[in-house]
Motif scaffolding. Sequence first.
Motif, PDB file in Angstrom:
ATOM      1  N   LYS A 188       0.845  -1.194   0.000  1.00  0.00           N
ATOM      2  CA  LYS A 188       0.000   0.000   0.000  1.00  0.00           C
ATOM      3  C   LYS A 188       0.878   1.240   0.000  1.00  0.00           C
ATOM      4  O   LYS A 188       1.736   1.398   0.877  1.00  0.00           O
ATOM      5  CB  LYS A 188      -0.903   0.010   1.231  1.00  0.00           C
ATOM      6  CG  LYS A 188      -1.948   1.103   1.221  1.00  0.00           C
ATOM      7  CD  LYS A 188      -2.865   0.970   2.406  1.00  0.00           C
ATOM      8  CE  LYS A 188      -4.100   1.855   2.258  1.00  0.00           C
ATOM      9  NZ  LYS A 188      -4.946   1.534   1.096  1.00  0.00           N
ATOM     10  N   ALA A 189       0.678   2.110  -0.964  1.00  0.00           N
ATOM     11  CA  ALA A 189       1.501   3.320  -1.071  1.00  0.00           C
ATOM     12  C   ALA A 189       0.591   4.507  -1.343  1.00  0.00           C
ATOM     13  O   ALA A 189      -0.216   4.482  -2.283  1.00  0.00           O
ATOM     14  CB  ALA A 189       2.531   3.166  -2.177  1.00  0.00           C
ATOM     15  N   THR A 190       0.715   5.548  -0.519  1.00  0.00           N
ATOM     16  CA  THR A 190      -0.125   6.739  -0.644  1.00  0.00           C
ATOM     17  C   THR A 190       0.754   7.973  -0.790  1.00  0.00           C
ATOM     18  O   THR A 190       1.967   7.931  -0.558  1.00  0.00           O
ATOM     19  CB  THR A 190      -1.054   6.874   0.578  1.00  0.00           C
ATOM     20  OG1 THR A 190      -0.282   6.741   1.786  1.00  0.00           O
ATOM     21  CG2 THR A 190      -2.106   5.779   0.567  1.00  0.00           C
ATOM     22  N   LEU A 191       0.126   9.094  -1.164  1.00  0.00           N
ATOM     23  CA  LEU A 191       0.878  10.286  -1.558  1.00  0.00           C
ATOM     24  C   LEU A 191       0.587  11.493  -0.675  1.00  0.00           C
ATOM     25  O   LEU A 191      -0.546  11.690  -0.227  1.00  0.00           O
ATOM     26  CB  LEU A 191       0.518  10.663  -3.001  1.00  0.00           C
ATOM     27  CG  LEU A 191       1.030   9.748  -4.101  1.00  0.00           C
ATOM     28  CD1 LEU A 191       0.439  10.192  -5.439  1.00  0.00           C
ATOM     29  CD2 LEU A 191       2.545   9.766  -4.166  1.00  0.00           C
ATOM     30  N   ASN A 192       1.590  12.317  -0.510  1.00  0.00           N
ATOM     31  CA  ASN A 192       1.472  13.614   0.157  1.00  0.00           C
ATOM     32  C   ASN A 192       0.704  14.593  -0.735  1.00  0.00           C
ATOM     33  O   ASN A 192       0.500  14.318  -1.920  1.00  0.00           O
ATOM     34  CB  ASN A 192       2.878  14.158   0.419  1.00  0.00           C
ATOM     35  CG  ASN A 192       3.141  14.371   1.880  1.00  0.00           C
ATOM     36  OD1 ASN A 192       2.538  13.723   2.716  1.00  0.00           O
ATOM     37  ND2 ASN A 192       4.060  15.264   2.192  1.00  0.00           N
ATOM     38  N   PRO A 193       0.331  15.740  -0.206  1.00  0.00           N
ATOM     39  CA  PRO A 193      -0.330  16.748  -1.050  1.00  0.00           C
ATOM     40  C   PRO A 193       0.561  17.212  -2.196  1.00  0.00           C
ATOM     41  O   PRO A 193       1.786  17.310  -2.058  1.00  0.00           O
ATOM     42  CB  PRO A 193      -0.600  17.895  -0.075  1.00  0.00           C
ATOM     43  CG  PRO A 193      -0.643  17.254   1.267  1.00  0.00           C
ATOM     44  CD  PRO A 193       0.364  16.145   1.209  1.00  0.00           C
ATOM     45  N   CYS A 194      -0.061  17.513  -3.337  1.00  0.00           N
ATOM     46  CA  CYS A 194       0.669  18.050  -4.483  1.00  0.00           C
ATOM     47  C   CYS A 194       0.425  19.555  -4.561  1.00  0.00           C
ATOM     48  O   CYS A 194      -0.034  20.166  -3.585  1.00  0.00           O
ATOM     49  CB  CYS A 194       0.256  17.334  -5.764  1.00  0.00           C
ATOM     50  SG  CYS A 194      -1.466  17.606  -6.248  1.00  0.00           S
ATOM     51  N   GLY A 195       0.722  20.160  -5.693  1.00  0.00           N
ATOM     52  CA  GLY A 195       0.716  21.616  -5.780  1.00  0.00           C
ATOM     53  C   GLY A 195      -0.619  22.259  -6.103  1.00  0.00           C
ATOM     54  O   GLY A 195      -0.713  23.485  -6.188  1.00  0.00           O
ATOM     55  N   ARG A 226       1.086   5.337 -13.013  1.00  0.00           N
ATOM     56  CA  ARG A 226       1.749   4.226 -13.712  1.00  0.00           C
ATOM     57  C   ARG A 226       2.453   3.303 -12.718  1.00  0.00           C
ATOM     58  O   ARG A 226       2.583   2.105 -12.957  1.00  0.00           O
ATOM     59  CB  ARG A 226       2.784   4.759 -14.709  1.00  0.00           C
ATOM     60  CG  ARG A 226       2.202   5.412 -15.945  1.00  0.00           C
ATOM     61  CD  ARG A 226       3.287   5.881 -16.877  1.00  0.00           C
ATOM     62  NE  ARG A 226       4.077   4.760 -17.425  1.00  0.00           N
ATOM     63  CZ  ARG A 226       5.171   4.912 -18.138  1.00  0.00           C
ATOM     64  NH1 ARG A 226       5.627   6.132 -18.387  1.00  0.00           N
ATOM     65  NH2 ARG A 226       5.816   3.854 -18.607  1.00  0.00           N
ATOM     66  N   MET A 227       2.915   3.850 -11.605  1.00  0.00           N
ATOM     67  CA  MET A 227       3.627   3.043 -10.612  1.00  0.00           C
ATOM     68  C   MET A 227       2.666   2.355  -9.630  1.00  0.00           C
ATOM     69  O   MET A 227       3.116   1.685  -8.703  1.00  0.00           O
ATOM     70  CB  MET A 227       4.627   3.911  -9.849  1.00  0.00           C
ATOM     71  CG  MET A 227       5.812   4.330 -10.715  1.00  0.00           C
ATOM     72  SD  MET A 227       7.134   5.144  -9.775  1.00  0.00           S
ATOM     73  CE  MET A 227       6.603   6.847  -9.817  1.00  0.00           C
ATOM     74  N   GLY A 228       1.387   2.538  -9.812  1.00  0.00           N
ATOM     75  CA  GLY A 228       0.420   1.854  -8.962  1.00  0.00           C
ATOM     76  C   GLY A 228       0.280   2.454  -7.578  1.00  0.00           C
ATOM     77  O   GLY A 228      -0.222   1.792  -6.657  1.00  0.00           O
ATOM     78  N   VAL A 229       0.695   3.706  -7.413  1.00  0.00           N
ATOM     79  CA  VAL A 229       0.566   4.387  -6.120  1.00  0.00           C
ATOM     80  C   VAL A 229      -0.843   4.980  -6.015  1.00  0.00           C
ATOM     81  O   VAL A 229      -1.363   5.533  -6.990  1.00  0.00           O
ATOM     82  CB  VAL A 229       1.622   5.503  -5.987  1.00  0.00           C
ATOM     83  CG1 VAL A 229       1.446   6.256  -4.677  1.00  0.00           C
ATOM     84  CG2 VAL A 229       3.025   4.913  -6.075  1.00  0.00           C
ATOM     85  N   GLU A 230      -1.481   4.853  -4.855  1.00  0.00           N
ATOM     86  CA  GLU A 230      -2.812   5.415  -4.661  1.00  0.00           C
ATOM     87  C   GLU A 230      -2.733   6.944  -4.673  1.00  0.00           C
ATOM     88  O   GLU A 230      -1.938   7.525  -3.934  1.00  0.00           O
ATOM     89  CB  GLU A 230      -3.409   4.947  -3.335  1.00  0.00           C
ATOM     90  CG  GLU A 230      -3.688   3.454  -3.278  1.00  0.00           C
ATOM     91  CD  GLU A 230      -4.296   3.038  -1.949  1.00  0.00           C
ATOM     92  OE1 GLU A 230      -4.947   3.873  -1.293  1.00  0.00           O
ATOM     93  OE2 GLU A 230      -4.114   1.871  -1.570  1.00  0.00           O
ATOM     94  N   LEU A 231      -3.551   7.575  -5.491  1.00  0.00           N
ATOM     95  CA  LEU A 231      -3.481   9.029  -5.668  1.00  0.00           C
ATOM     96  C   LEU A 231      -4.307   9.725  -4.579  1.00  0.00           C
ATOM     97  O   LEU A 231      -5.335  10.347  -4.838  1.00  0.00           O
ATOM     98  CB  LEU A 231      -3.970   9.404  -7.062  1.00  0.00           C
ATOM     99  CG  LEU A 231      -3.224   8.705  -8.211  1.00  0.00           C
ATOM    100  CD1 LEU A 231      -3.746   9.194  -9.566  1.00  0.00           C
ATOM    101  CD2 LEU A 231      -1.711   8.912  -8.115  1.00  0.00           C
ATOM    102  N   THR A 232      -3.831   9.615  -3.355  1.00  0.00           N
ATOM    103  CA  THR A 232      -4.562  10.137  -2.204  1.00  0.00           C
ATOM    104  C   THR A 232      -4.269  11.609  -1.940  1.00  0.00           C
ATOM    105  O   THR A 232      -5.116  12.332  -1.420  1.00  0.00           O
ATOM    106  CB  THR A 232      -4.200   9.340  -0.950  1.00  0.00           C
ATOM    107  OG1 THR A 232      -2.754   9.261  -0.864  1.00  0.00           O
ATOM    108  CG2 THR A 232      -4.755   7.925  -1.028  1.00  0.00           C
TER     109      THR A 232
END
Length: 396
Positions: free
Chosen positions: A75-82, A110-116
């Motif tokens: 499971k991989a999630t993301l920090n806030p973007c711009g 593409r890398m399968g990371v959850e776009l949280t």
Amino acid sequence: MELTGEEERILAGEEGEARQRAMRLLVALGKIFGAERMIRVRSAQISGVSYRTIGDAGLEFLEDFAEAGAKASIKATLNPCGMDLRRWRKMGIPSEFAEKQLRIARAFARMGVELTWTCTPYYASNKPRFGQSLAWAESSAVAFANSVLGARTNREGGPAALASAVVGRTPLYGLHLESEREPTHLVKVRFRPSNDLQYNLLGYLLGKSLGSGIPLLSGLGEPSLDDLKYMGASAAASGGIALFHVDGVTPEAKRRRFDGMGLEALEIEEGELDAIRDSISSSRDFDWILLGCPHLSLAELRTIAEAVRGRRLRKRLICFTSRAVRAKASRRGYVGAIERAGGLVACDTCMVVSPLEAMGIDGAYTNSCKAAHYMPSLSGAEATLRSLRDCIHAAL
């Protein structure tokens, strides 16, 4: 550093170039910090995802890594973007910036990371349990996961967290070890913080005073999760605090009695918060109110909605939260109440990683010491610190 047979094969490139690159990075980190071996991790929280902070070099790295076949294996999630990826035009984001940010989003997809796109993954789909090992890179989320949830993670950099997402491992050192989670300082708080701003200021003072130490605090009473969220975020911003214990409140302080013998003791009086506030807060009046660093919880959005319902804002208000929390708030009518009053409930981003100068924002009211710490250096914008309720009052 001892590796398993599978890890040796990954390092030799037998499972592809991307996994080899990821393992190389983690092995190098492990050697630097004296790790004996790797451990498996349950999830990764990846920072360094805003075009505002990583620029063209970071964008090219991510696209190249995706092209090499990098895929998240846990499971991989993301920090806030711009920017808010759906309503970036409403935020006033320049189209050139938006195009680069959308390329970053496509690379992570593409890398399968959850776009949280949130710094509070624990309010959404990534809430670890006590004792679980993680590879998280967002400093405020690291402090919350270690301290409030009792999970275990070092304060990773963005590339290391991404590498852990790909191979599902991290080197065993630092806060993954029981012996490294002992308090280093005893902190007696001589007053009961009365609002979110006081918890922010207390955290900021702790970071300034202790650096990357581990405080054991007493005297706080029963702080809310949002209070602890703000305290940890501010302590991580002004210092390097990745773990704190609160006597009788946080899980490790409930489960065991720490031996404080020989530890440096510190007492904090309420009056000290005024000095720390004056050191980072502007005294100017601004036309903008920016709330949500870290991202607002459902309870905070309810507070804002109840305060502005049926009113018309005199100042520009942006409330930053995760898409998951916004969806819940929308179903309960909070988003509608705020936006009918003239505010905006934005997702995917925050005031720290969005291009404030390009949005025409040179300063704002906020309740976040973390935002006040970073806004001047990242965007040249000032911050006037007020509590959440006082920020809303200033907007009306």
